[in-house]
Design a protein around this motif. Structure first.
Motif, PDB file in Angstrom:
ATOM      1  N   VAL A 117      97.654  20.917  54.908  1.00 42.31           N
ATOM      2  CA  VAL A 117      96.250  21.163  55.263  1.00 42.31           C
ATOM      3  C   VAL A 117      95.627  19.893  55.822  1.00 42.31           C
ATOM      4  CG1 VAL A 117      93.943  21.605  54.332  1.00 42.31           C
ATOM      5  CG2 VAL A 117      95.833  23.097  53.702  1.00 42.31           C
ATOM      6  N   THR A 127      90.313  15.112  61.249  1.00 39.96           N
ATOM      7  CA  THR A 127      89.801  14.866  59.907  1.00 39.96           C
ATOM      8  C   THR A 127      90.357  13.537  59.396  1.00 39.96           C
ATOM      9  OG1 THR A 127      89.803  17.237  59.517  1.00 39.96           O
ATOM     10  CG2 THR A 127      89.604  15.813  57.581  1.00 39.96           C
ATOM     11  N   ILE A 176      94.781  28.624  54.998  1.00 39.25           N
ATOM     12  CA  ILE A 176      93.675  27.992  54.267  1.00 39.25           C
ATOM     13  C   ILE A 176      92.636  27.440  55.241  1.00 39.25           C
ATOM     14  CG2 ILE A 176      93.062  26.046  52.786  1.00 39.25           C
ATOM     15  CD1 ILE A 176      95.762  26.424  51.390  1.00 39.25           C
ATOM     16  N   LEU A 177      93.093  26.774  56.308  1.00 38.92           N
ATOM     17  CA  LEU A 177      92.167  26.208  57.286  1.00 38.92           C
ATOM     18  C   LEU A 177      91.376  27.308  57.993  1.00 38.92           C
ATOM     19  CD1 LEU A 177      94.450  23.437  58.804  1.00 38.92           C
ATOM     20  CD2 LEU A 177      92.345  23.065  57.502  1.00 38.92           C
ATOM     21  N   ILE A 179      90.694  30.315  56.775  1.00 37.00           N
ATOM     22  CA  ILE A 179      89.762  30.868  55.783  1.00 37.00           C
ATOM     23  C   ILE A 179      88.554  29.949  55.626  1.00 37.00           C
ATOM     24  CG2 ILE A 179      89.455  31.309  53.313  1.00 37.00           C
ATOM     25  CD1 ILE A 179      90.892  33.554  54.649  1.00 37.00           C
ATOM     26  N   GLY A 180      88.819  28.648  55.590  1.00 41.41           N
ATOM     27  CA  GLY A 180      87.731  27.690  55.408  1.00 41.41           C
ATOM     28  C   GLY A 180      86.695  27.759  56.508  1.00 41.41           C
ATOM     29  N   ARG A 181      87.114  28.079  57.715  1.00 40.62           N
ATOM     30  CA  ARG A 181      86.179  28.143  58.838  1.00 40.62           C
ATOM     31  C   ARG A 181      85.433  29.475  58.879  1.00 40.62           C
ATOM     32  NH1 ARG A 181      87.281  23.695  61.942  1.00 40.62           N
ATOM     33  NH2 ARG A 181      86.039  24.417  63.703  1.00 40.62           N
ATOM     34  N   ARG A 183      84.413  31.081  55.762  1.00 42.73           N
ATOM     35  CA  ARG A 183      83.670  31.297  54.519  1.00 42.73           C
ATOM     36  C   ARG A 183      82.177  31.036  54.668  1.00 42.73           C
ATOM     37  NH1 ARG A 183      86.189  29.356  49.017  1.00 42.73           N
ATOM     38  NH2 ARG A 183      84.446  30.625  48.377  1.00 42.73           N
ATOM     39  N   SER A 184      81.803  30.210  55.653  1.00 43.57           N
ATOM     40  CA  SER A 184      80.375  29.946  55.856  1.00 43.57           C
ATOM     41  C   SER A 184      79.659  31.128  56.486  1.00 43.57           C
ATOM     42  CB  SER A 184      80.187  28.699  56.726  1.00 43.57           C
ATOM     43  OG  SER A 184      80.774  28.907  58.002  1.00 43.57           O
ATOM     44  N   THR A 188      83.699  36.443  50.709  1.00 44.71           N
ATOM     45  CA  THR A 188      85.103  36.349  50.304  1.00 44.71           C
ATOM     46  C   THR A 188      85.774  37.715  50.319  1.00 44.71           C
ATOM     47  OG1 THR A 188      84.595  34.441  48.912  1.00 44.71           O
ATOM     48  CG2 THR A 188      86.654  35.597  48.462  1.00 44.71           C
ATOM     49  N   THR A 241      89.526  32.967  42.081  1.00 43.07           N
ATOM     50  CA  THR A 241      88.264  32.960  42.822  1.00 43.07           C
ATOM     51  C   THR A 241      87.072  33.011  41.870  1.00 43.07           C
ATOM     52  OG1 THR A 241      89.291  34.053  44.718  1.00 43.07           O
ATOM     53  CG2 THR A 241      86.889  34.159  44.573  1.00 43.07           C
ATOM     54  N   ARG A 294      95.832  15.562  47.171  1.00 43.69           N
ATOM     55  CA  ARG A 294      94.651  16.445  47.176  1.00 43.69           C
ATOM     56  C   ARG A 294      93.378  15.665  46.861  1.00 43.69           C
ATOM     57  NH1 ARG A 294      95.423  22.365  44.673  1.00 43.69           N
ATOM     58  NH2 ARG A 294      93.340  22.425  45.543  1.00 43.69           N
TER      59      ARG A 294
END
Length: 296
Positions: A117, A127, A176-177, A179-181, A183-184, A188, A241, A294
């Motif tokens: 990630v 990043t 994961i990346l 999903i992260g973009r 969630r805003s 879920t 979650t 992490r």
């Protein structure tokens, strides 16, 4: 419980911690379900996702909803499907790896996802990469070599399976990346249902082409698939979650520790797979490296 105080009551924290542990155990049991499945690894991946849609829909009906932006354009629907495409490759690769190498190796290497990630985030989104992350990466790499039994064992017959497990980690990192973009913008529930459904539909043609009959031949076979979908995929994800809404994000590292340990114990107990002392040391080094990375 003061060590994990987050401003919520102690009973709520205890419940969340119990859910976190149970979620980690549930996901840690998934490799055993895959190995015991009557159908091929690709077909097992399809049923894992397709059957999990039942509890996921039920969860979406009973869980409180939050304000979100509904998908309006084709681009929105594509963005909701994109994580499912990455998840499809991840599950197919991991399920194949579970039949090509040991459960302990496949599970541990698949947990390299947090490392990937950060690496993918650095390559695509620039990043920042901290020294702590590099330290963790520096620990994880020799840990993987030790897990394999040292440099002399890198050419053994299980190396291909280990490489496929690492590939699964790369695509899980992409999941994961993605999903992260999302969630805003989206809830879920919506993200999990869309990603699971699109992943299942992506896997189905390959299961039919490469494995032919995707239906289990007995009630036992269906029980294994339902256990994988309900207990490990949907149940484990929902429990984790829920827990992360009440616990600090750093506490998710607990599930990272639990999953390979639970998988190795169950593989030893049910599948009679042994773990050598050198593999144990290598696995612990990899886990420490991942945890350090992490935090970076």
């Amino acid at each position: 419980m003061s060590a994990i105080s987050t401003g919520v009551s102690a009973p709520a924290q205890r419940t969340a911690l119990a859910c976190l542990v149970l979620g980690g155990i549930a996901i840690g049991a998934s490799p055993i379900f895959v190995r015991l499945s009557e159908v091929g690894p690709v077909s097992t991946g399809f049923w894992r996702l397709a059957l999990a849609l039942v509890p996921l829909f039920l969860w979406s009906m009973v869980s409180p909803s939050r304000p979100e932006t509904a998908p309006l354009e084709r681009r929105d629907y594509f963005l909701l499907i994109l994580p499912g495409l990455a998840l499809a490759v991840d599950l197919v690769a991991w399920h194949l790896a579970l039949h090509m190498t040991s459960v302990a190796n496949a599970t541990l290497l698949a947990n390299l996802a947090p490392v990937f990630v950060t690496l993918i985030g650095w390559l695509l989104f620039r990043t920042a990469v901290t020294r702590i992350f590099l330290l963790g990466l520096g620990l994880a790499i020799p840990g993987v070599v030790t897990l394999k039994g040292g440099p002399a064992a890198l050419a053994d017959g299980q190396l291909a399976g280990d490489a496929v497990a690492a590939l699964a980690a790369v695509f899980y990192a992409c999941y994961i990346l993605a999903i992260g973009r999302l969630r805003s913008r989206f809830a879920t529930n919506r993200i999990m249902i869309w990603s699971s459904a699109s992943a299942a539909l992506s896997i189905l043609p390959f299961a039919l082409y490469f494995e032919g009959n995707i239906l289990p031949s007995s009630l036992y076979g269906w029980t294994i698939l339902v256990g994988l979908a309900f207990v490990s995929h949907a149940g484990g994800q929902v429990l984790i979650t829920y827990a992360l809404a009440y616990l600090p994000a750093a506490f998710s590292s607990l599930t990272l520790l639990l999953q390979p340990v639970v998988a190795a114990i169950l593989a030893w107990w049910i599948l009679t797979e042994s773990v050598s002392p050198l593999q144990t040391v290598g696995g612990l080094i990899v886990l420490v490296g991942i945890l350090v990375a992490r935090r970076g």
